[in-house]
Design a protein around this motif. Structure first.
Motif, PDB file in Angstrom:
ATOM      1  N   ALA A 276       0.839  -1.205   0.000  1.00  0.00           N
ATOM      2  CA  ALA A 276       0.000   0.000   0.000  1.00  0.00           C
ATOM      3  C   ALA A 276       0.875   1.256   0.000  1.00  0.00           C
ATOM      4  CB  ALA A 276      -0.932  -0.007   1.209  1.00  0.00           C
ATOM      5  N   HIS A 277       1.941   1.278   0.822  1.00  0.00           N
ATOM      6  CA  HIS A 277       2.872   2.411   0.812  1.00  0.00           C
ATOM      7  C   HIS A 277       3.529   2.568  -0.566  1.00  0.00           C
ATOM      8  CE1 HIS A 277       2.547   3.489   4.977  1.00  0.00           C
ATOM      9  NE2 HIS A 277       3.045   2.346   5.445  1.00  0.00           N
ATOM     10  N   ALA A 278       3.906   1.438  -1.169  1.00  0.00           N
ATOM     11  CA  ALA A 278       4.539   1.491  -2.496  1.00  0.00           C
ATOM     12  C   ALA A 278       3.568   2.045  -3.535  1.00  0.00           C
ATOM     13  CB  ALA A 278       5.019   0.095  -2.901  1.00  0.00           C
ATOM     14  N   LYS A 279       2.298   1.642  -3.425  1.00  0.00           N
ATOM     15  CA  LYS A 279       1.272   2.144  -4.356  1.00  0.00           C
ATOM     16  C   LYS A 279       1.105   3.659  -4.227  1.00  0.00           C
ATOM     17  CE  LYS A 279      -0.904  -1.459  -6.316  1.00  0.00           C
ATOM     18  NZ  LYS A 279      -1.442  -1.491  -7.668  1.00  0.00           N
ATOM     19  N   ASN A 280       1.332   4.153  -2.999  1.00  0.00           N
ATOM     20  CA  ASN A 280       1.240   5.597  -2.763  1.00  0.00           C
ATOM     21  C   ASN A 280       2.573   6.298  -3.013  1.00  0.00           C
ATOM     22  OD1 ASN A 280      -1.472   5.417  -1.984  1.00  0.00           O
ATOM     23  ND2 ASN A 280      -0.921   4.823   0.096  1.00  0.00           N
ATOM     24  N   ASN A 281       3.510   5.532  -3.587  1.00  0.00           N
ATOM     25  CA  ASN A 281       4.841   6.060  -3.932  1.00  0.00           C
ATOM     26  C   ASN A 281       5.609   6.548  -2.709  1.00  0.00           C
ATOM     27  OD1 ASN A 281       6.699   6.246  -5.965  1.00  0.00           O
ATOM     28  ND2 ASN A 281       6.238   8.392  -6.422  1.00  0.00           N
ATOM     29  N   ASP A 282       5.383   5.910  -1.582  1.00  0.00           N
ATOM     30  CA  ASP A 282       6.113   6.252  -0.360  1.00  0.00           C
ATOM     31  C   ASP A 282       6.984   5.055   0.024  1.00  0.00           C
ATOM     32  OD1 ASP A 282       7.079   7.324   1.947  1.00  0.00           O
ATOM     33  OD2 ASP A 282       5.124   7.885   2.789  1.00  0.00           O
ATOM     34  N   LEU A 283       8.065   4.884  -0.728  1.00  0.00           N
ATOM     35  CA  LEU A 283       8.910   3.690  -0.560  1.00  0.00           C
ATOM     36  C   LEU A 283       9.680   3.718   0.751  1.00  0.00           C
ATOM     37  CD1 LEU A 283      10.234   3.295  -4.225  1.00  0.00           C
ATOM     38  CD2 LEU A 283       8.342   2.089  -3.120  1.00  0.00           C
ATOM     39  N   ASP A 284      10.048   4.914   1.187  1.00  0.00           N
ATOM     40  CA  ASP A 284      10.763   5.000   2.478  1.00  0.00           C
ATOM     41  C   ASP A 284       9.882   4.493   3.613  1.00  0.00           C
ATOM     42  OD1 ASP A 284      13.060   5.970   1.348  1.00  0.00           O
ATOM     43  OD2 ASP A 284      12.544   8.076   1.654  1.00  0.00           O
ATOM     44  N   ALA A 285       8.605   4.894   3.589  1.00  0.00           N
ATOM     45  CA  ALA A 285       7.667   4.443   4.635  1.00  0.00           C
ATOM     46  C   ALA A 285       7.513   2.922   4.585  1.00  0.00           C
ATOM     47  CB  ALA A 285       6.305   5.111   4.458  1.00  0.00           C
ATOM     48  N   ALA A 286       7.487   2.363   3.359  1.00  0.00           N
ATOM     49  CA  ALA A 286       7.344   0.908   3.203  1.00  0.00           C
ATOM     50  C   ALA A 286       8.521   0.179   3.848  1.00  0.00           C
ATOM     51  CB  ALA A 286       7.252   0.545   1.720  1.00  0.00           C
ATOM     52  N   VAL A 287       9.731   0.659   3.576  1.00  0.00           N
ATOM     53  CA  VAL A 287      10.939   0.018   4.121  1.00  0.00           C
ATOM     54  C   VAL A 287      11.005   0.217   5.639  1.00  0.00           C
ATOM     55  CG1 VAL A 287      13.473   0.070   4.151  1.00  0.00           C
ATOM     56  CG2 VAL A 287      12.236   0.105   1.971  1.00  0.00           C
TER      57      VAL A 287
ATOM     58  N   GLY B   6       5.155  -3.649 -12.768  1.00  0.00           N
ATOM     59  CA  GLY B   6       6.222  -2.842 -13.370  1.00  0.00           C
ATOM     60  C   GLY B   6       6.685  -1.696 -12.492  1.00  0.00           C
ATOM     61  N   LEU B   7       6.518  -1.834 -11.170  1.00  0.00           N
ATOM     62  CA  LEU B   7       6.966  -0.783 -10.248  1.00  0.00           C
ATOM     63  C   LEU B   7       8.459  -0.996  -9.941  1.00  0.00           C
ATOM     64  CD1 LEU B   7       3.880  -0.841  -7.813  1.00  0.00           C
ATOM     65  CD2 LEU B   7       4.310   0.757  -9.682  1.00  0.00           C
ATOM     66  N   GLU B   8       9.280  -0.730 -10.945  1.00  0.00           N
ATOM     67  CA  GLU B   8      10.709  -1.059 -10.863  1.00  0.00           C
ATOM     68  C   GLU B   8      11.437  -0.339  -9.723  1.00  0.00           C
ATOM     69  OE1 GLU B   8      13.722  -3.538 -11.958  1.00  0.00           O
ATOM     70  OE2 GLU B   8      11.667  -3.550 -12.704  1.00  0.00           O
ATOM     71  N   PRO B   9      11.156   0.967  -9.489  1.00  0.00           N
ATOM     72  CA  PRO B   9      11.821   1.625  -8.350  1.00  0.00           C
ATOM     73  C   PRO B   9      11.514   0.930  -7.018  1.00  0.00           C
ATOM     74  CG  PRO B   9      10.803   3.269  -9.779  1.00  0.00           C
ATOM     75  CD  PRO B   9      10.328   1.925 -10.252  1.00  0.00           C
ATOM     76  N   ALA B  10      10.276   0.449  -6.871  1.00  0.00           N
ATOM     77  CA  ALA B  10       9.896  -0.259  -5.638  1.00  0.00           C
ATOM     78  C   ALA B  10      10.647  -1.584  -5.539  1.00  0.00           C
ATOM     79  CB  ALA B  10       8.381  -0.502  -5.616  1.00  0.00           C
ATOM     80  N   LEU B  11      10.736  -2.313  -6.653  1.00  0.00           N
ATOM     81  CA  LEU B  11      11.456  -3.598  -6.652  1.00  0.00           C
ATOM     82  C   LEU B  11      12.924  -3.376  -6.283  1.00  0.00           C
ATOM     83  CD1 LEU B  11      11.038  -6.636  -7.202  1.00  0.00           C
ATOM     84  CD2 LEU B  11      11.782  -6.226  -9.557  1.00  0.00           C
ATOM     85  N   GLU B  12      13.505  -2.319  -6.826  1.00  0.00           N
ATOM     86  CA  GLU B  12      14.916  -1.995  -6.508  1.00  0.00           C
ATOM     87  C   GLU B  12      15.076  -1.655  -5.031  1.00  0.00           C
ATOM     88  OE1 GLU B  12      16.678   0.989  -9.031  1.00  0.00           O
ATOM     89  OE2 GLU B  12      16.061  -0.082 -10.841  1.00  0.00           O
ATOM     90  N   LYS B  13      14.174  -0.842  -4.520  1.00  0.00           N
ATOM     91  CA  LYS B  13      14.248  -0.403  -3.119  1.00  0.00           C
ATOM     92  C   LYS B  13      14.138  -1.605  -2.173  1.00  0.00           C
ATOM     93  CE  LYS B  13      13.863   3.234  -0.158  1.00  0.00           C
ATOM     94  NZ  LYS B  13      14.715   4.422  -0.138  1.00  0.00           N
ATOM     95  N   PHE B  14      13.165  -2.492  -2.448  1.00  0.00           N
ATOM     96  CA  PHE B  14      12.998  -3.672  -1.596  1.00  0.00           C
ATOM     97  C   PHE B  14      14.166  -4.640  -1.776  1.00  0.00           C
ATOM     98  CE2 PHE B  14       8.300  -2.576  -2.138  1.00  0.00           C
ATOM     99  CZ  PHE B  14       8.259  -1.880  -0.935  1.00  0.00           C
ATOM    100  N   GLY B  15      14.739  -4.643  -2.987  1.00  0.00           N
ATOM    101  CA  GLY B  15      15.912  -5.483  -3.239  1.00  0.00           C
ATOM    102  C   GLY B  15      17.110  -5.030  -2.418  1.00  0.00           C
ATOM    103  N   VAL B  16      17.312  -3.717  -2.351  1.00  0.00           N
ATOM    104  CA  VAL B  16      18.415  -3.159  -1.538  1.00  0.00           C
ATOM    105  C   VAL B  16      18.194  -3.522  -0.066  1.00  0.00           C
ATOM    106  CG1 VAL B  16      19.429  -0.992  -0.696  1.00  0.00           C
ATOM    107  CG2 VAL B  16      18.980  -1.290  -3.147  1.00  0.00           C
ATOM    108  N   MET B  17      16.948  -3.401   0.388  1.00  0.00           N
ATOM    109  CA  MET B  17      16.625  -3.757   1.776  1.00  0.00           C
ATOM    110  C   MET B  17      16.936  -5.235   2.034  1.00  0.00           C
ATOM    111  SD  MET B  17      12.867  -3.941   3.641  1.00  0.00           S
ATOM    112  CE  MET B  17      12.472  -5.439   2.744  1.00  0.00           C
ATOM    113  N   ALA B  18      16.538  -6.111   1.110  1.00  0.00           N
ATOM    114  CA  ALA B  18      16.751  -7.554   1.274  1.00  0.00           C
ATOM    115  C   ALA B  18      18.242  -7.883   1.348  1.00  0.00           C
ATOM    116  CB  ALA B  18      16.095  -8.314   0.116  1.00  0.00           C
ATOM    117  N   GLU B  19      19.031  -7.247   0.489  1.00  0.00           N
ATOM    118  CA  GLU B  19      20.477  -7.510   0.504  1.00  0.00           C
ATOM    119  C   GLU B  19      21.118  -6.979   1.791  1.00  0.00           C
ATOM    120  OE1 GLU B  19      22.929  -7.374  -3.043  1.00  0.00           O
ATOM    121  OE2 GLU B  19      21.141  -6.870  -4.231  1.00  0.00           O
TER     122      GLU B  19
END
Length: 271
Positions: free
Chosen positions: A63-74, A106-119
């Motif tokens: 839901a945060h990612a859908k609202n383009n708030d990736l920092d809040a999601a992480v 196709g929310l590539e910025p979100a996938l990248e952000k969550f990928g960085v968090m996972a690593e």
């Protein structure tokens, strides 16, 4: 939400599919406020309903990612994954649903952000399930180079054997999925239980009705000296007879149900 509240007020438990559908619908709308309310309403009964702690956590992050708030999601998800690794009772471990949804949309910025968090969780905390989820999402999306690059940076993800086997089992439950298991065997050949991997690969081709590929996989198991489980052989014999092909081995004598039960026990012991 109103129906759910009424159900709970009546002292009844909602069904698992209903709660899952509601959770996912709120996530798709980006409705983090109602998701938080839902989480509070179900606080003590998620186990009784049969939903995992990961589902609602993934939904709130989505839901945060859908609202383009990736920092809040992480910021929301990362502490839950860290504490989940330390407290198995309230474990939020998997982010596969979240990664699948952002990838499919196709929310590539979100996938990248969550990928960085996972690593980061893998390298700093030794928590490998999220990065394994990312690796398997790349495999699902046929992003083989990304998957290969990730495993070079974070080789320990292959130790999450349970996640890898669950991925293969899900892949082998519907047609058209054989390529995922082929890719997995190509990327991490030395870290597979080959008997299990080839069982699911053969099952994929059986579901596809691909006689040539089924026979080729069987020949490969003979070349590699892989001892197939009786369930694999029973399934293969049934498939070959159905398509009018000879069975090149002695068919296991027990019923299909018997071997399914044996296989299920073996998987439980392995996990």
């Amino acid at each position: 939400m109103a129906v759910l509240k009424g159900t709970l007020d009546s002292g009844l438990l909602p069904s698992r599919p209903a709660v899952t559908a509601l959770t996912q619908a709120l996530a798709e709308k980006g409705d983090s406020k109602n998701l938080q309310a839902l989480k509070n309403m179900l606080e003590d009964m998620t186990k009784s309903i049969g939903i995992s702690a990961s589902l609602i956590a993934n939904a709130i992050a989505l839901a945060h990612a859908k609202n383009n708030d990736l920092d809040a999601a992480v910021e929301y998800l990362e502490p839950l994954l860290i504490s989940g690794a330390q407290n198995p009772d309230q474990a939020v471990r998997s982010i596969s649903y979240l990664l699948r949804r952002v990838s499919e949309e196709g929310l590539e910025p979100a996938l990248e952000k969550f990928g960085v968090m996972a690593e980061r969780l893998a390298s700093q905390f030794g928590i490998y399930r999220p990065v394994t989820d990312l690796f398997l999402q790349y495999v699902s999306a046929d992003r083989v180079d990304d998957a290969r690059s990730l495993i070079q940076r974070c080789g320990a993800l292959v130790e999450e054997k349970r996640a890898l086997v669950s991925f293969m089992a899900r892949s082998a439950s519907k047609p058209g999925q054989a390529k995922k298991i082929e890719t997995l065997l190509e990327l991490v050949p030395e870290h597979q239980d080959t008997e299990i991997a080839y069982h699911y690969l053969m099952r994929c081709y059986e579901l596809d009705g691909d006689v040539a590929s089924v026979k080729a996989v069987y020949e490969k198991t003979k070349e590699k000296n892989i001892q197939l489980h009786e369930l694999s052989l029973k399934s293969l014999a049934t498939f070959l007879k159905k398509v009018g092909e000879p069975v090149p081995f002695t068919e296991p004598p027990e019923t299909f149900k018997f071997y399914v039960e044996e296989w299920r026990k073996r998987r439980l012991e392995a996990s």
